[in-house]
Design a protein around this motif. Structure first.
Motif, PDB file in Angstrom:
ATOM      1  N   THR A 105       8.651  25.201 -35.230  1.00  0.00           N
ATOM      2  CA  THR A 105       9.413  24.790 -34.446  1.00  0.00           C
ATOM      3  C   THR A 105       9.953  23.425 -34.463  1.00  0.00           C
ATOM      4  OG1 THR A 105       7.798  25.663 -32.577  1.00  0.00           O
ATOM      5  CG2 THR A 105       9.176  24.116 -31.717  1.00  0.00           C
ATOM      6  N   ILE A 107      12.337  20.428 -32.440  1.00  0.00           N
ATOM      7  CA  ILE A 107      12.891  20.003 -31.324  1.00  0.00           C
ATOM      8  C   ILE A 107      14.039  18.868 -31.825  1.00  0.00           C
ATOM      9  CG2 ILE A 107      12.415  18.986 -28.711  1.00  0.00           C
ATOM     10  CD1 ILE A 107       9.695  20.132 -28.929  1.00  0.00           C
ATOM     11  N   GLU A 120      20.827  30.631 -23.729  1.00  0.00           N
ATOM     12  CA  GLU A 120      19.869  30.668 -24.680  1.00  0.00           C
ATOM     13  C   GLU A 120      20.354  31.784 -25.911  1.00  0.00           C
ATOM     14  OE1 GLU A 120      16.064  31.964 -23.122  1.00  0.00           O
ATOM     15  OE2 GLU A 120      15.750  30.497 -21.651  1.00  0.00           O
ATOM     16  N   ILE A 136      16.457  27.478 -27.539  1.00  0.00           N
ATOM     17  CA  ILE A 136      16.254  27.634 -25.958  1.00  0.00           C
ATOM     18  C   ILE A 136      16.228  25.952 -25.572  1.00  0.00           C
ATOM     19  CG2 ILE A 136      14.854  29.522 -25.801  1.00  0.00           C
ATOM     20  CD1 ILE A 136      12.290  27.914 -25.429  1.00  0.00           C
ATOM     21  N   PRO A 137      16.709  25.624 -24.338  1.00  0.00           N
ATOM     22  CA  PRO A 137      16.685  24.367 -23.821  1.00  0.00           C
ATOM     23  C   PRO A 137      15.346  24.137 -23.114  1.00  0.00           C
ATOM     24  CG  PRO A 137      17.812  25.980 -22.086  1.00  0.00           C
ATOM     25  CD  PRO A 137      17.551  26.495 -23.365  1.00  0.00           C
ATOM     26  N   LEU A 138      15.314  22.796 -23.321  1.00  0.00           N
ATOM     27  CA  LEU A 138      13.917  22.303 -22.834  1.00  0.00           C
ATOM     28  C   LEU A 138      14.189  21.087 -21.882  1.00  0.00           C
ATOM     29  CD1 LEU A 138      11.621  21.968 -25.923  1.00  0.00           C
ATOM     30  CD2 LEU A 138      11.530  23.888 -24.389  1.00  0.00           C
ATOM     31  N   SER A 139      13.300  20.999 -20.841  1.00  0.00           N
ATOM     32  CA  SER A 139      13.424  19.825 -20.113  1.00  0.00           C
ATOM     33  C   SER A 139      13.561  18.561 -20.597  1.00  0.00           C
ATOM     34  CB  SER A 139      12.275  19.744 -19.002  1.00  0.00           C
ATOM     35  OG  SER A 139      11.067  19.498 -19.741  1.00  0.00           O
ATOM     36  N   GLN A 142      16.554  18.392 -24.205  1.00  0.00           N
ATOM     37  CA  GLN A 142      15.914  18.754 -25.563  1.00  0.00           C
ATOM     38  C   GLN A 142      16.335  19.969 -25.691  1.00  0.00           C
ATOM     39  OE1 GLN A 142      11.960  16.428 -26.456  1.00  0.00           O
ATOM     40  NE2 GLN A 142      11.827  17.173 -24.555  1.00  0.00           N
ATOM     41  N   VAL A 143      16.422  20.544 -27.030  1.00  0.00           N
ATOM     42  CA  VAL A 143      16.547  21.877 -27.613  1.00  0.00           C
ATOM     43  C   VAL A 143      15.493  22.102 -28.429  1.00  0.00           C
ATOM     44  CG1 VAL A 143      18.157  23.288 -28.737  1.00  0.00           C
ATOM     45  CG2 VAL A 143      19.058  21.688 -27.303  1.00  0.00           C
ATOM     46  N   GLN A 144      14.892  23.156 -28.314  1.00  0.00           N
ATOM     47  CA  GLN A 144      14.093  23.604 -29.366  1.00  0.00           C
ATOM     48  C   GLN A 144      14.614  24.807 -30.274  1.00  0.00           C
ATOM     49  OE1 GLN A 144       9.665  24.467 -27.894  1.00  0.00           O
ATOM     50  NE2 GLN A 144      10.251  26.729 -28.538  1.00  0.00           N
ATOM     51  N   GLU A 146      13.157  27.645 -32.752  1.00  0.00           N
ATOM     52  CA  GLU A 146      11.772  28.268 -33.171  1.00  0.00           C
ATOM     53  C   GLU A 146      12.206  29.459 -34.072  1.00  0.00           C
ATOM     54  OE1 GLU A 146       7.847  28.995 -30.528  1.00  0.00           O
ATOM     55  OE2 GLU A 146       9.128  30.876 -30.472  1.00  0.00           O
TER      56      GLU A 146
END
Length: 853
Positions: A105, A107, A120, A136-139, A142-144, A146
């Motif tokens: 992973t 970020i 996504e 995928i987007p994170l709160s 941020q973009v993760q 994986e």
């Protein structure tokens, strides 16, 4: 303005949190130095940024600092693959990567996804050694990224280039040096493919995404079968709108309706012709079940216009995978099974798969006969070259079960007796043996043209010994029964050859499908009944104990041999007029030659012979328009034909039935193709239906007609990570539109006006309880007519089902509860008041343990 503030709320929170932390440091530690304050101000207000003159300008400056990921490219490399995140920034900070299990992973801070295909991105099995790539987007903006490996976490090098952020993934296993011998065992991930299946090549006979097809196609994938612990094909089909169960005629055959009309059950695209095809297809080697709705004669020849059901079996994998499972349930149910697959050569050009299963169950009816099934199914696949593949397959299955003919009708409903009651003898049975063998050959001439050739030989032997109820006195509750037996053999030879090619005429792209189907069926039915020795059974106070039937001593009452030769020629073109506009046009020619020989019987010592030849041309037209990449609007028109088996007063077979239907609807692939939905309206008609001759009640004329119209909705896929759903609803108005004896407007048998189903599971994705999941669902079927005369009705029913399961490493434990409230219900009728109202399964518990290694 409210939306803009909402969008940048995480930045406000970060800024306030940073100031709060600074104040805390100032309050509890030594005061910040001038250099520290300058550094903080530089973070909040860089040198090259002009001071904002308004809130709007300040928000625009914040938005300008965010990195937008505008595209994602995945390209195979010699080492593995390259993942390119196309961004709006020229120079990106390299994110740190962490690993947990098989997952790597990374970020990216201060970044948002702005992808044209959805919010996504996910791609499964992009190259060998990598099972999934997701972005995928994170709160907190941020973009993760994986990347999930199969053997372990992949090795990744991350670089910032002009094109964006590049992840170089090494998915190749290390090779042992010549000085050091290394024995390496690779175990493939055998996880389910998920609830959403975007393509159904076996059923459409072309590699076409579901969104590009102008008809309704629904799939019940492997994971649904696993999550619901499906043991019978009718359980799987409860998940699909517009599909209802007919009956099994005491376990002799199986009958399903799609959109109001009979639908055959195929296996890997091959149909087993013959009047008796076994009650329950073996499921031990099933990958998924596909339902193609509407007239499908252009692809499969003689059919009623409702659609077809295609069971797709598992194929060999190029990595070793071994699965052993055991299912246990109430009423003595036990089912061990094994599934082995992998390569037989180091080059992986020879692959195999072997499925073996056995099951035993004490039926819930008052029978002395257990249900026993056995299946062995080997498959061998030879990759002759990069463009040529040959697969050999075989299947041997046995089925032994009670002969349960169902319950009779009294008044306007089914007889009010315990649903475990039978009206035959407890020791009556039906046994069947199936053997099939065949091959499939595929060769790619180039990247655009391919030939596919497949052959299958199948033979089914069926033996049924029982008393058969032929009359029922509703006033006294007495069933008149006659001892009898049936010995039925059906042999099928089927050959399918098709060529699929892609070409262009100017700016217009074509996908051409042209082919030929050949089939020969030989069926022999030798039935014996002693109509001179009736027995009577009181269904309200049954007393059993008839002597065992000596079938060899009974007089022959039915002695028929049927030989049928079928030839079908078809042509279809998928025309891509524009990037978002597809036209489909096709035509098929079928000819069916049938010879029926009636041998000597007790009532006809001479016998008779009849020949019939039918041919038909069935066209198909369709259109698909995609206003958005994930949305398809479609419409189609197609025809079908089915040879008639009834005869006229002169002894000639009736002309074939003809059917036609049109359909309009919308399909959507949502959440980056993780969730599929189809909404459609259809109108189907069937004519030349056999109906009694007004001048000769013992003969028929082809003047009957039936119609079915309605609305269907199907949704299947993943809503959120770990949360899956498959749901359906159908409104069906199916009725008789013309007949000599049946009133116009009578509803068709077994077809409810309303039906629906929901099944949803959630699996915890992280933490100490990772792998623990729960499932909950229901099946609803409205009131249905028990016969075409509409003289009695089958009640509606609502079934609740639940499941618990736990996955850890290579183990899976599951516990399923079916029909939780132990509802008494009738699954279907065979259009008879005397018998045939088949009882549904009561409360059932099934537990299982499965291990992969």
């Amino acid at each position: 303005m409210k939306q803009r503030f909402g969008k940048f709320l995480p930045l406000w929170a970060i800024a306030l949190a940073g100031l709060g932390a600074t104040q805390s440091v100032l309050a509890t530690e030594k005061p910040a130095t001038t250099d520290e304050l300058a550094e903080l101000l530089e973070i909040l207000e860089p040198e090259d940024r002009q001071p904002a003159a308004s809130v709007t300008e300040w928000l625009a400056q914040i938005e300008a600092t965010q990195i937008q990921v505008t595209g994602i490219q995945i390209n195979p490399t010699e080492q593995g693959l390259s993942i390119v995140l196309e961004t709006t920034a020229d120079d990106l900070a390299i994110p740190a990567a962490t690993t947990e299990g098989n997952r790597l992973t990374a970020i990216i801070p201060n970044a948002v996804l702005a992808l044209p295909g959805g919010p996504e991105y996910q791609q499964d099995n992009p190259v060998e050694g990598i099972s999934q790539v997701s972005v995928i987007p994170l709160s907190g903006d941020q973009v993760q990224v994986e990347i999930v490996g199969i053997e372990g976490p992949p090795t990744v090098t991350i670089q910032s280039e002009i094109s964006g952020l590049v992840f170089a993934v090494d998915a190749v296993s290390p090779v042992a040096s010549e000085e050091e011998e290394l024995e390496l065992t690779v175990t493939a991930e055998r996880g389910p493919e998920g609830y959403a299946v975007p393509e159904v090549s076996p059923t459409t006979r072309t590699d076409t995404p579901i969104l590009d097809t102008p008809t309704s196609i629904q799939v019940v994938p492997k994971q649904v079968l696993e999550d619901q612990q499906v043991t019978r094909i009718d359980e799987a089909l409860r998940n699909v709108s517009g599909v209802t169960f007919g009956d099994t005629f005491g376990g002799v055959s199986i009958d399903f309706n799609v959109r109001g009309f009979d639908a055959p059950t195929l296996r890997d695209g091959f149909r087993e012709f013959g009047g008796f095809t076994g009650a329950n297809p073996a499921l031990g080697n099933v990958e998924r079940v596909e339902v193609l709705k509407g007239p499908a004669s252009i692809l499969y020849g003689e059919l009623q216009p409702g659609g077809i059901i295609n069971i797709v079996t598992e194929q060999p994998l190029d990595q070793p995978a071994y699965e052993i499972g055991l299912e246990l349930g109430n009423r003595g149910f036990v089912q061990p099974q094994i599934d082995l697959t992998g390569p037989l050569t180091p080059k992986k050009d020879l692959l195999y798969r072997l499925n073996v299963s056995y099951s035993r169950d004490s039926d819930f009816i008052d029978s002395d006969v257990d249900i026993e099934r056995f299946l062995v199914a080997p498959v061998l696949s030879w990759r002759i070259s990069d463009r040529t593949n040959l697969t050999l397959k075989a299947e041997y299955a046995t089925d032994s079960q009670p002969f349960d003919i169902g319950l009779p009708a009294i008044g306007n409903g089914v007889a009010d007796v315990p649903f475990s009651s039978i009206i035959v003898e407890p020791e009556n049975f039906v046994n069947s043996t199936l053997f099939r063998v065949g091959y499939s050959f595929e060769h790619q001439f180039n990247d655009r043209w391919e030939i596919r050739n497949a052959f299958e030989y199948s033979r089914r032997d069926l033996l049924n010994t029982a008393v058969l109820p032929l009359a029922f006195d509703e006033a006294t509750g007495l069933v008149m029964r006659f001892p009898g037996s049936a010995d039925i053999d059906a042999t099928n030879f089927s050959l399918q050859t098709s060529v699929v090619g892609a070409f262009a005429t100017g700016p217009i792209d074509h996908k051409l499908l042209v082919g030929v189907d050949l089939n020969r069926t030989d069926e022999q039915n030798l039935s014996r009944f002693d109509f001179a020795s009736p027995s009577f059974l009181d269904i309200f106070n049954p007393v059993f104990g008839l002597a065992p039937i000596d079938s060899g001593s009974l007089p022959i009452s039915f002695n028929e041999k049927v030989q049928t030769n079928r030839l079908g020629l078809f042509l279809q073109d998928q025309i891509k007029v524009l990037d978002n506009l597809i036209l489909v046009a096709g035509v098929r020619y079928d000819t069916v030659d049938q010879n029926i020989t009636n041998g000597p019987t007790a009532s006809d010592p001479v016998g008779s012979e009849a020949d019939q030849n039918d041919d038909a041309v069935t066209p198909r037209f369709g259109i698909v328009y995609q206003p958005l990449e994930f949305l398809s609007l479609f419409a189609s028109y197609s025809q079908s034909f089915t040879p008639n088996t009834e005869t006229t007063s002169s002894g000639e077979l009736l002309p074939p039935e003809r059917g036609e239907g049109f359909e309009v609807g919308v399909k959507a692939a949502l959440l980056n193709e993780r969730l599929f939905a189809t909404l459609s309206y259809f109108d189907i008609s069937r004519r030349n239906v056999a109906t009694p001759d007004p001048l000769d009640p013992f003969s028929s004329v082809a003047t009957g007609a039936q119609n079915s119209r309605g609305v269907e909705l199907d949704v299947t896929g993943e809503i959120l990570p770990g949360w899956n759903v498959i749901a359906s609803y159908a409104y069906t108005d199916a009725e008789v539109s013309a007949d000599n004896t049946i009133p116009e407007g009578n509803r068709l048998v077994n077809i409810p006006e309303h039906s629906g189903s929901v099944w949803s599971t959630y699996e915890i994705q992280s933490g100490d309880l990772q792998g623990l999941g729960f499932g909950l669902g229901f099946n609803f079927l409205g009131e249905r007519e028990g016969d075409l005369a509409n003289s009695f009705e089958l009640d509606s029913y609502f079934l609740a089902n639940a499941a618990m399961f736990y996955r850890r490493d290579n183990w899976r434990l599951a516990l399923n509860f079916k029909n939780i409230f132990d509802v008494d219900y009738i699954v279907g009728s065979n259009n008879s008041r005397t018998f045939g109202s088949e009882v549904g399964e009561p409360f059932t518990v099934i537990g299982s343990v499965t291990v992969n290694f």
